[in-house]
Design an enzyme around this catalytic site. Structure first.
Site, PDB file in Angstrom:
ATOM      1  N   CYS A 123      49.098  36.300  39.224  1.00 59.69           N
ATOM      2  CA  CYS A 123      48.525  36.199  40.574  1.00 59.69           C
ATOM      3  C   CYS A 123      49.417  35.430  41.548  1.00 59.69           C
ATOM      4  O   CYS A 123      49.166  35.446  42.752  1.00 59.69           O
ATOM      5  CB  CYS A 123      47.152  35.545  40.509  1.00 59.69           C
ATOM      6  SG  CYS A 123      46.065  36.374  39.357  1.00 59.69           S
ATOM      7  N   HIS A 249      44.505  32.484  46.665  1.00 63.73           N
ATOM      8  CA  HIS A 249      44.374  33.676  45.825  1.00 63.73           C
ATOM      9  C   HIS A 249      42.907  34.105  45.773  1.00 63.73           C
ATOM     10  O   HIS A 249      42.020  33.294  45.516  1.00 63.73           O
ATOM     11  CB  HIS A 249      44.909  33.381  44.424  1.00 63.73           C
ATOM     12  CG  HIS A 249      44.571  34.453  43.442  1.00 63.73           C
ATOM     13  ND1 HIS A 249      44.823  35.788  43.686  1.00 63.73           N
ATOM     14  CD2 HIS A 249      43.969  34.400  42.224  1.00 63.73           C
ATOM     15  CE1 HIS A 249      44.412  36.502  42.658  1.00 63.73           C
ATOM     16  NE2 HIS A 249      43.880  35.687  41.757  1.00 63.73           N
ATOM     17  N   ASN A 279      39.367  40.843  42.856  1.00 65.01           N
ATOM     18  CA  ASN A 279      40.607  40.165  42.490  1.00 65.01           C
ATOM     19  C   ASN A 279      41.702  41.206  42.268  1.00 65.01           C
ATOM     20  O   ASN A 279      41.610  42.012  41.340  1.00 65.01           O
ATOM     21  CB  ASN A 279      40.349  39.343  41.218  1.00 65.01           C
ATOM     22  CG  ASN A 279      41.566  38.557  40.773  1.00 65.01           C
ATOM     23  OD1 ASN A 279      42.675  38.765  41.258  1.00 65.01           O
ATOM     24  ND2 ASN A 279      41.351  37.652  39.840  1.00 65.01           N
TER      25      ASN A 279
HETATM   26  O1  UT7 Z   1      43.005  35.711  38.964  1.00 59.91           O
HETATM   27  C1  UT7 Z   1      43.229  34.726  38.011  1.00 59.91           C
HETATM   28  C2  UT7 Z   1      42.327  33.602  38.161  1.00 59.91           C
HETATM   29  N1  UT7 Z   1      40.975  34.000  37.813  1.00 59.91           N
HETATM   30  C3  UT7 Z   1      39.983  33.230  38.213  1.00 59.91           C
HETATM   31  O2  UT7 Z   1      40.231  32.294  38.905  1.00 59.91           O
HETATM   32  C4  UT7 Z   1      38.561  33.528  37.749  1.00 59.91           C
HETATM   33  C5  UT7 Z   1      37.873  32.231  37.329  1.00 59.91           C
HETATM   34  N2  UT7 Z   1      36.540  32.366  36.852  1.00 59.91           N
HETATM   35  C6  UT7 Z   1      35.482  32.791  37.598  1.00 59.91           C
HETATM   36  O3  UT7 Z   1      35.651  33.190  38.714  1.00 59.91           O
HETATM   37  C7  UT7 Z   1      34.105  32.696  37.028  1.00 59.91           C
HETATM   38  O4  UT7 Z   1      34.127  31.881  35.864  1.00 59.91           O
HETATM   39  C8  UT7 Z   1      33.468  34.073  36.671  1.00 59.91           C
HETATM   40  C9  UT7 Z   1      33.153  34.813  37.961  1.00 59.91           C
HETATM   41  C10 UT7 Z   1      34.425  34.873  35.823  1.00 59.91           C
HETATM   42  C11 UT7 Z   1      32.162  33.866  35.910  1.00 59.91           C
HETATM   43  O5  UT7 Z   1      31.262  33.053  36.666  1.00 59.91           O
HETATM   44  P1  UT7 Z   1      30.534  31.818  35.982  1.00 59.91           P
HETATM   45  O6  UT7 Z   1      29.670  31.242  36.995  1.00 59.91           O
HETATM   46  O7  UT7 Z   1      31.610  30.950  35.381  1.00 59.91           O
HETATM   47  O8  UT7 Z   1      29.649  32.532  34.885  1.00 59.91           O
HETATM   48  P2  UT7 Z   1      29.704  32.353  33.289  1.00 59.91           P
HETATM   49  O9  UT7 Z   1      30.894  33.008  32.719  1.00 59.91           O
HETATM   50  O10 UT7 Z   1      29.445  30.923  32.953  1.00 59.91           O
HETATM   51  O11 UT7 Z   1      28.412  33.185  32.869  1.00 59.91           O
HETATM   52  C12 UT7 Z   1      27.102  32.752  33.254  1.00 59.91           C
HETATM   53  C13 UT7 Z   1      26.095  33.752  32.740  1.00 59.91           C
HETATM   54  C14 UT7 Z   1      26.264  34.080  31.266  1.00 59.91           C
HETATM   55  O12 UT7 Z   1      24.959  34.263  30.714  1.00 59.91           O
HETATM   56  P3  UT7 Z   1      24.247  33.071  29.899  1.00 59.91           P
HETATM   57  O13 UT7 Z   1      25.150  32.770  28.733  1.00 59.91           O
HETATM   58  O14 UT7 Z   1      24.117  31.923  30.843  1.00 59.91           O
HETATM   59  O15 UT7 Z   1      22.940  33.680  29.518  1.00 59.91           O
HETATM   60  C15 UT7 Z   1      26.988  35.390  31.266  1.00 59.91           C
HETATM   61  O16 UT7 Z   1      26.721  36.175  30.119  1.00 59.91           O
HETATM   62  O17 UT7 Z   1      26.251  34.989  33.435  1.00 59.91           O
HETATM   63  C16 UT7 Z   1      26.379  36.047  32.480  1.00 59.91           C
HETATM   64  N3  UT7 Z   1      27.227  37.083  33.077  1.00 59.91           N
HETATM   65  C17 UT7 Z   1      26.730  38.050  33.852  1.00 59.91           C
HETATM   66  N4  UT7 Z   1      25.482  38.329  34.262  1.00 59.91           N
HETATM   67  C18 UT7 Z   1      25.324  39.371  35.065  1.00 59.91           C
HETATM   68  C19 UT7 Z   1      28.569  37.224  32.986  1.00 59.91           C
HETATM   69  N5  UT7 Z   1      28.946  38.289  33.683  1.00 59.91           N
HETATM   70  C20 UT7 Z   1      27.843  38.814  34.241  1.00 59.91           C
HETATM   71  C21 UT7 Z   1      27.609  39.897  35.079  1.00 59.91           C
HETATM   72  N6  UT7 Z   1      26.351  40.140  35.481  1.00 59.91           N
HETATM   73  N7  UT7 Z   1      28.602  40.711  35.537  1.00 59.91           N
END
Ligand code: UT7
Length: 325
Positions: A123, A249, A279
């Site tokens: 990125c 980014h 992204n």
């Molecule tokens: O480009 C390179 C750099 N990349 C980044 O900077 C990305 C960095 N990370 C992020 O932007 C975020 O961590 C994400 C957008 C990827 C995820 O958001 P989050 O708030 O960290 O969510 P999480 O991974 O902690 O997941 C929370 C919950 C989980 O369920 P439980 O375990 O709490 O029941 C996931 O299974 O959300 C669930 N989940 C979803 N639910 C509905 C994960 N993906 C989805 C989805 N729809 N698409």
């Protein structure tokens, strides 16, 4: 066009002369994803800020998309592709493992005499390209350098995995860098890396699907981009209030908000283009720059701050004056 040699004490000041962008026609909305994955528009918007993304069709090439962005940038600068000395393309998703994208793009746009190079820094690749372009121009080794970020992340996305399928999109953005007349030009950049957490964001060669430990990447993205931007301002002797527009980014609107708030940049000066592109890795910053110019946020003489973070981890920050001619 042969590059002129600068006379002593007369180093050209590199500046961004023009910008271009291109996205595929195929639009993928959150509703499209909700129809086939266990997700919701509410979750995607609240956790990421993303509303839609574009995907290339199997018959379309990234080279064609990148060529459209590059041609736009050259036209926006009022220049001619035949005068481009180097084309640097930042990408992790070239159409083929080899050759890279740059030769195919140069041929398509008519940059017949250009040096052609692909850069893989995830990125942050576009910012590496911009820094190298500035160095080539400052040294007098080149007069006009095209820097393009182009990605087809849909080709390395697991479309069955809701945790990543909603996050990524395809697109290309480009800037033409050349000698500016006045102003700050392209300042000193900040770069950094930490490979101890390489396993939190990667795609294997033999199973090329992006894998990400989202929360860990999130925390490091906020911390590293904030630190890099602070160091950038200090190194260039610039107060945060002097920055007219800020492009981080575009991975997640919450990350962009956290970095902007830590730096004290008001949100009206900040790009949230991720809403429309998702992204796009190396393409995210030039796509955001093109949108910012279109929407009137960047005008000749504006000072733009840019910061990126991605797989590696690798991060970078840079300052550039806008069309300072
Ligand atoms: O480009 C390179 C750099 N990349 C980044 O900077 C990305 C960095 N990370 C992020 O932007 C975020 O961590 C994400 C957008 C990827 C995820 O958001 P989050 O708030 O960290 O969510 P999480 O991974 O902690 O997941 C929370 C919950 C989980 O369920 P439980 O375990 O709490 O029941 C996931 O299974 O959300 C669930 N989940 C979803 N639910 C509905 C994960 N993906 C989805 C989805 N729809 N698409």
């Amino acid at each position: 066009m042969p590059a002129p040699s600068p006379s002593a004490g007369e180093r050209p000041t590199p500046t961004i002369l023009g910008v271009g962008a291109a996205v595929p026609d195929q639009l993928i909305t959150n509703a499209d994803l909700v129809a086939r994955l266990d997700t919701s528009d509410e979750w995607i918007v609240r956790r990421t800020g993303i509303r839609e993304r574009r995907h290339l069709r199997p018959t379309e090439t990234l080279a064609e998309l990148a060529a459209r962005a590059c041609t736009d940038a050259v036209i926006d600068a009022g220049c001619n592709a035949a005068g481009v000395d180097h084309l640097i393309i930042a990408t992790i998703t070239p159409d083929r493992l080899t050759p890279g994208l740059a030769p195919a793009v140069a041929a398509r746009i008519g940059a017949a005499h250009a040096g052609v190079l692909d850069v893989n820094a995830a990125c942050t690749g576009f910012l590496y390209g911009l820094d190298h372009a500035a160095a080539l121009i400052e040294s007098g080794r080149a007069r006009h350098v095209l820097v393009c970020g182009a990605e087809a992340l849909s080709r390395i996305t697991d479309h069955e995995d809701r945790a990543t399928a909603v996050l990524f999109g395809d697109g290309a953005g480009a800037v033409l860098v050349g000698p500016g007349a006045t102003g700050r030009g392209i300042g000193s950049f900040v770069f950094g890396y930490d490979d101890t957490l390489a396993d939190t964001l990667y795609a294997e060669r033999d199973a090329p699907k992006l894998q990400m430990a989202g929360q860990q990447v999130y925390r490091h993205a906020v911390a590293r981009m904030t630190e890099a931007a602070q160091e950038l301002l200090a190194r260039n002797g610039v107060e945060v209030e002097q920055v007219d527009y800020f492009v981080a980014h575009q991975a997640n609107a919450r990350i962009v908000t956290a970095v902007a708030d830590a730096l004290g940049v008001p949100h009206e000066k900040v790009s949230f283009n991720v809403e429309w592109t998702a992204n796009t890795s190396a393409a995210s910053i030039p796509l955001a720059l093109a949108a910012a110019q279109r929407d009137g946020h960047l005008k000749p003489g504006s000072l733009v701050g840019m910061v990126a973070f991605g797989a590696g981890f690798v991060w970078a920050a840079g300052l550039a004056s806008w069309k300072d001619t």
